[in-house]
Design a protein around this motif. Structure first.
Motif, PDB file in Angstrom:
ATOM      1  N   GLY A 112       0.854  -1.184   0.000  1.00 33.02           N
ATOM      2  CA  GLY A 112       0.000   0.000   0.000  1.00 33.02           C
ATOM      3  C   GLY A 112       0.887   1.228   0.000  1.00 33.02           C
ATOM      4  N   LEU A 113       0.682   2.128  -0.953  1.00 29.55           N
ATOM      5  CA  LEU A 113       1.541   3.305  -1.024  1.00 29.55           C
ATOM      6  C   LEU A 113       1.004   4.438  -0.159  1.00 29.55           C
ATOM      7  N   THR A 136      -4.064   6.611   0.703  1.00 25.49           N
ATOM      8  CA  THR A 136      -5.171   5.669   0.538  1.00 25.49           C
ATOM      9  C   THR A 136      -4.674   4.226   0.534  1.00 25.49           C
ATOM     10  N   GLY A 137      -3.524   3.971  -0.046  1.00 28.25           N
ATOM     11  CA  GLY A 137      -2.948   2.616  -0.044  1.00 28.25           C
ATOM     12  C   GLY A 137      -2.687   2.119   1.369  1.00 28.25           C
ATOM     13  N   LYS A 146       3.788  -1.425   4.075  1.00 27.83           N
ATOM     14  CA  LYS A 146       3.581   0.015   3.967  1.00 27.83           C
ATOM     15  C   LYS A 146       4.985   0.627   3.987  1.00 27.83           C
ATOM     16  N   VAL A 157       0.334  -3.682  -5.952  1.00 29.43           N
ATOM     17  CA  VAL A 157       0.568  -2.352  -5.382  1.00 29.43           C
ATOM     18  C   VAL A 157      -0.766  -1.602  -5.352  1.00 29.43           C
ATOM     19  N   ILE A 158      -1.108  -1.063  -4.207  1.00 29.93           N
ATOM     20  CA  ILE A 158      -2.364  -0.314  -4.031  1.00 29.93           C
ATOM     21  C   ILE A 158      -2.025   1.169  -3.981  1.00 29.93           C
ATOM     22  N   VAL A 159      -2.678   1.934  -4.861  1.00 35.03           N
ATOM     23  CA  VAL A 159      -2.253   3.313  -5.084  1.00 35.03           C
ATOM     24  C   VAL A 159      -3.459   4.231  -5.287  1.00 35.03           C
ATOM     25  N   ASP A 160      -3.314   5.480  -4.849  1.00 31.22           N
ATOM     26  CA  ASP A 160      -4.342   6.491  -5.089  1.00 31.22           C
ATOM     27  C   ASP A 160      -4.274   6.931  -6.553  1.00 31.22           C
ATOM     28  N   ARG A 169      -1.530  -3.620 -10.143  1.00 35.43           N
ATOM     29  CA  ARG A 169      -1.800  -2.500  -9.260  1.00 35.43           C
ATOM     30  C   ARG A 169      -3.296  -2.295  -9.136  1.00 35.43           C
ATOM     31  N   ARG A 192      -5.790   0.531  -8.457  1.00 31.04           N
ATOM     32  CA  ARG A 192      -5.911   1.988  -8.426  1.00 31.04           C
ATOM     33  C   ARG A 192      -7.199   2.347  -7.693  1.00 31.04           C
TER      34      ARG A 192
END
Length: 189
Positions: free
Chosen positions: A8-9, A23-24, A61, A89-92, A129, A131
């Motif tokens: 999570g970014l 948000t990630g 994280k 990868v979890i990204v805004d 990813r 988004r």
């Protein structure tokens, strides 16, 4: 045992809590809470581990700040010997309406510094990813302030129910792979 790295970014530090750029982190926190696990402060990031039906899942994280996220991703992929096909990868994402979830198997970084650094460090954009839409209700030239701004109560009412769906996407990615998961979740409105 199959191993997965779910990243999570976000940015570390209290001043970044509840910001759109984190948000990630927020989704990984929701996943960890639902899984009854906690994060430990480790090299290059905060890490939690669980398993889903015999598959080891490592949540990360990064503590490198957004623009150097690739260093943490590479370190944990190498340390745990995780194949890039098992990286999520979890990204805004500014280009998506608030709360919209889109899973992709690869793609450009779309100007996102975190994804850009991961891509340059790994030498490829062929990693999955998720988004997460943060909307783009800002005036021209105010993008940085928007991204680093905190969610308000109304926005959280839209976003929080999506955390459960994002957790379902993570579980599906681990159990069924990216293609199945994209087909199952990207169609849903």
């Amino acid at each position: 045992m199959d191993k997965f790295l779910i990243v999570g970014l976000g940015n570390i530090g209290d001043e970044y809590d509840m910001t759109r750029h984190n948000t990630g982190f927020m989704i990984l926190d929701a996943f960890a809470e639902a899984s009854n696990i906690v994060f430990d402060d480790k090299r290059y990031g905060f890490v939690a581990e669980t398993s889903i039906k015999g598959r080891k899942v490592i949540l990360l994280k990064p503590s490198t700040y957004m623009n150097l996220s690739g260093n943490a991703v590479r370190y944990w992929m190498n340390k745990e010997n995780i194949d890039i096909k098992r990286l999520l990868v979890i990204v805004d994402d500014l280009a998506l309406p608030l709360g919209t979830l889109r899973l992709k198997a690869s793609g450009s970084n779309a100007g996102h510094n975190g994804l850009g650094h991961i891509q340059s460090v790994l030498g490829t954009d062929r990693y999955s990813r998720l988004r997460v839409g943060i909307g783009n209700e800002f005036e021209r030239g105010m993008q940085i302030q928007w991204v680093l701004g905190k969610y308000n109560e109304e926005e959280m009412k839209v976003l929080e129910p999506k955390f459960d769906t994002a957790c379902d996407i993570i579980r599906s990615f681990v159990l069924s792979g990216v293609d199945f998961t994209m087909n199952a979740f990207n169609k849903k409105k």
